[in-house]
Design a protein around this motif. Structure first.
Motif, mmCIF file in Angstrom:
data_model
loop_
_atom_site.group_PDB
_atom_site.id
_atom_site.type_symbol
_atom_site.label_atom_id
_atom_site.label_comp_id
_atom_site.label_asym_id
_atom_site.label_seq_id
_atom_site.Cartn_x
_atom_site.Cartn_y
_atom_site.Cartn_z
ATOM 1 N N PHE A 70 0.877 -1.162 0.000
ATOM 2 C CA PHE A 70 0.000 0.000 0.000
ATOM 3 C C PHE A 70 0.916 1.215 0.000
ATOM 4 N N LYS A 71 0.969 1.907 -1.139
ATOM 5 C CA LYS A 71 1.959 2.954 -1.364
ATOM 6 C C LYS A 71 3.349 2.352 -1.132
ATOM 7 N N GLU A 72 4.106 2.824 -0.178
ATOM 8 C CA GLU A 72 5.452 2.278 0.018
ATOM 9 C C GLU A 72 5.523 1.282 1.170
ATOM 10 N N SER A 73 4.370 1.004 1.807
ATOM 11 C CA SER A 73 4.369 0.115 2.964
ATOM 12 C C SER A 73 3.958 -1.295 2.564
ATOM 13 N N GLU A 74 4.730 -2.281 2.997
ATOM 14 C CA GLU A 74 4.386 -3.670 2.705
ATOM 15 C C GLU A 74 3.338 -4.157 3.698
ATOM 16 N N CYS A 75 2.328 -4.856 3.202
ATOM 17 C CA CYS A 75 1.221 -5.351 4.026
ATOM 18 C C CYS A 75 1.451 -6.810 4.392
ATOM 19 N N HIS A 76 0.976 -7.187 5.577
ATOM 20 C CA HIS A 76 1.159 -8.554 6.061
ATOM 21 C C HIS A 76 -0.137 -9.075 6.672
ATOM 22 N N HIS A 77 -0.272 -10.398 6.690
ATOM 23 C CA HIS A 77 -1.418 -11.036 7.331
ATOM 24 C C HIS A 77 -1.419 -10.722 8.823
ATOM 25 N N GLY A 78 -2.589 -10.353 9.328
ATOM 26 C CA GLY A 78 -2.723 -10.085 10.748
ATOM 27 C C GLY A 78 -2.364 -8.677 11.155
ATOM 28 N N HIS A 79 -1.975 -7.860 10.189
ATOM 29 C CA HIS A 79 -1.612 -6.476 10.505
ATOM 30 C C HIS A 79 -2.555 -5.526 9.773
ATOM 31 N N HIS A 80 -3.321 -4.753 10.536
ATOM 32 C CA HIS A 80 -4.214 -3.776 9.925
ATOM 33 C C HIS A 80 -3.401 -2.634 9.342
ATOM 34 N N GLN A 81 -3.615 -2.339 8.090
ATOM 35 C CA GLN A 81 -2.901 -1.264 7.422
ATOM 36 C C GLN A 81 -3.736 0.011 7.466
ATOM 37 N N PRO A 82 -3.326 1.007 8.245
ATOM 38 C CA PRO A 82 -4.064 2.277 8.238
ATOM 39 C C PRO A 82 -4.139 2.820 6.817
ATOM 40 N N GLY A 83 -5.306 3.236 6.432
ATOM 41 C CA GLY A 83 -5.494 3.728 5.072
ATOM 42 C C GLY A 83 -6.276 2.762 4.204
ATOM 43 N N ILE A 84 -6.491 1.540 4.710
ATOM 44 C CA ILE A 84 -7.288 0.552 3.969
ATOM 45 C C ILE A 84 -8.519 0.193 4.790
ATOM 46 N N GLY A 85 -9.709 0.431 4.239
ATOM 47 C CA GLY A 85 -10.956 0.094 4.904
ATOM 48 C C GLY A 85 -11.601 -1.117 4.256
ATOM 49 N N TYR A 86 -12.282 -1.918 5.057
ATOM 50 C CA TYR A 86 -12.885 -3.164 4.562
ATOM 51 C C TYR A 86 -14.336 -3.264 5.009
ATOM 52 N N VAL A 87 -15.224 -3.554 4.063
ATOM 53 C CA VAL A 87 -16.654 -3.723 4.336
ATOM 54 C C VAL A 87 -17.026 -5.168 4.006
ATOM 55 N N PRO A 88 -17.302 -6.008 5.012
ATOM 56 C CA PRO A 88 -17.628 -7.424 4.762
ATOM 57 C C PRO A 88 -19.042 -7.583 4.223
ATOM 58 N N GLN A 89 -19.376 -8.798 3.840
ATOM 59 C CA GLN A 89 -20.748 -9.089 3.415
ATOM 60 C C GLN A 89 -21.682 -8.959 4.613
ATOM 61 N N ARG A 90 -22.834 -8.379 4.386
ATOM 62 C CA ARG A 90 -23.820 -8.237 5.468
ATOM 63 C C ARG A 90 -24.257 -9.592 6.001
ATOM 64 N N ALA A 91 -24.314 -10.584 5.115
ATOM 65 C CA ALA A 91 -24.808 -11.906 5.509
ATOM 66 C C ALA A 91 -23.910 -12.571 6.542
ATOM 67 N N ASN A 92 -22.649 -12.116 6.645
ATOM 68 C CA ASN A 92 -21.706 -12.740 7.571
ATOM 69 C C ASN A 92 -21.715 -12.105 8.956
ATOM 70 N N LEU A 93 -22.618 -11.156 9.185
ATOM 71 C CA LEU A 93 -22.627 -10.422 10.443
ATOM 72 C C LEU A 93 -23.906 -10.671 11.230
ATOM 73 N N ARG A 94 -23.847 -10.431 12.534
ATOM 74 C CA ARG A 94 -25.011 -10.561 13.414
ATOM 75 C C ARG A 94 -25.735 -9.226 13.485
ATOM 76 N N TRP A 95 -26.990 -9.213 13.032
ATOM 77 C CA TRP A 95 -27.764 -7.976 13.054
ATOM 78 C C TRP A 95 -28.814 -7.983 14.155
ATOM 79 N N ASP A 96 -28.791 -9.020 14.999
ATOM 80 C CA ASP A 96 -29.751 -9.097 16.101
ATOM 81 C C ASP A 96 -29.156 -8.611 17.420
#
Length: 248
Positions: A70-96
């Motif tokens: 991401f730009k000049e920063s290398e991304c790794h599993h398990g590390h949240h990269q500031p500047g990258i947002g993620y929106v999961p599928q609604r079906a995978n979440l608890r809405w109750d």
């Protein structure tokens, strides 16, 4: 791979030799892609093609090999990269759950160490309400999750991802289960964010919408099989027999 009119002079996100693993299974292999700021990109392909897996890798939420920058920063599993947002599928979440919409949006500030601590609580709340306003959801803030429609819930998830003001926004099937007016509202919002310079990458199965609203399409079938302008790439699925098996 088919490549059509690719423009990647100043990539904000670079994937080199990316292999994504889910429970020891290689869901996506040897992905090499560059993305620029302001692009509106659709990841398309049949179920199991690797769309969600690739998004999770970019978000740092699943194991992968290769180099992801991401730009000049290398991304790794398990590390949240500031500047990258993620929106999961609604079906995978608890809405109750007994939570208000604003409480969900507030969780989007949890990964920002600059906002940690009780003294920054008012700042976090202010940012959450500002994010709701961006998605035209201020009137939903005090509503319980269980009372929201599908389109309203999707806007809340997008607001949650916008709290951190990401330069890259990843969305997994953002229109799934939505009616036409709600889908159009989400599309308008994504276009607006892209026009303001945010890189948008969304897993999509609605090929007609991809052709009509996105600036670029990446077609997956365990690997990248085509990449370019949707109006040029997607028709190859219908005229090239070697690609027909990956249609949705």
């Amino acid at each position: 791979m088919i490549a059509v009119n690719l423009l990647t002079k100043n990539p904000v996100l670079t994937l080199n030799g990316i292999n994504v693993f889910r429970d020891q299974f290689c869901a996506v292999k040897n992905v090499n892609l560059d993305f620029e700021a302001g692009e509106l990109v659709a990841l398309s392909g049949r179920n199991g093609a690797g769309k969600s897996s690739l998004l999770l890798a970019i978000a740092g939420l699943t194991n992968f090999t290769g180099t992801l920058k991401f730009k000049e920063s290398e991304c790794h599993h398990g590390h949240h990269q500031p500047g990258i947002g993620y929106v999961p599928q609604r079906a995978n979440l608890r809405w109750d759950l007994p939570m208000r919409a604003i409480d969900v949006v507030l969780t989007g500030t949890a990964g920002d160490h600059h906002l940690a601590g009780y003294k920054n609580k008012s700042k976090r709340v202010k940012l959450a309400w500002e994010a709701l306003e961006l998605v035209e959801g201020s009137h939903l803030g005090d509503r319980l999750l269980s009372t929201l429609s599908g389109g309203q819930a999707q806007r809340i998830l997008i607001a949650r991802s916008l709290v951190s003001k990401p330069e890259v926004l990843l969305l997994d099937e953002p229109l799934s289960g939505l009616d036409a007016p709600s889908s159009q509202r989400i599309l308008d919002l994504l276009k607006q964010r892209a026009n303001e310079g945010t890189l948008i990458i969304a897993a999509m199965h609605e090929l007609d919408i991809v052709q009509g609203h996105f600036s670029r399409a990446v077609l997956l079938s365990g690997e990248v099989i085509a990449d370019g302008a949707p109006t040029q790439v997607i028709p190859t699925l219908y005229v090239n027999p070697t690609l027909s098996e990956v249609t949705v």
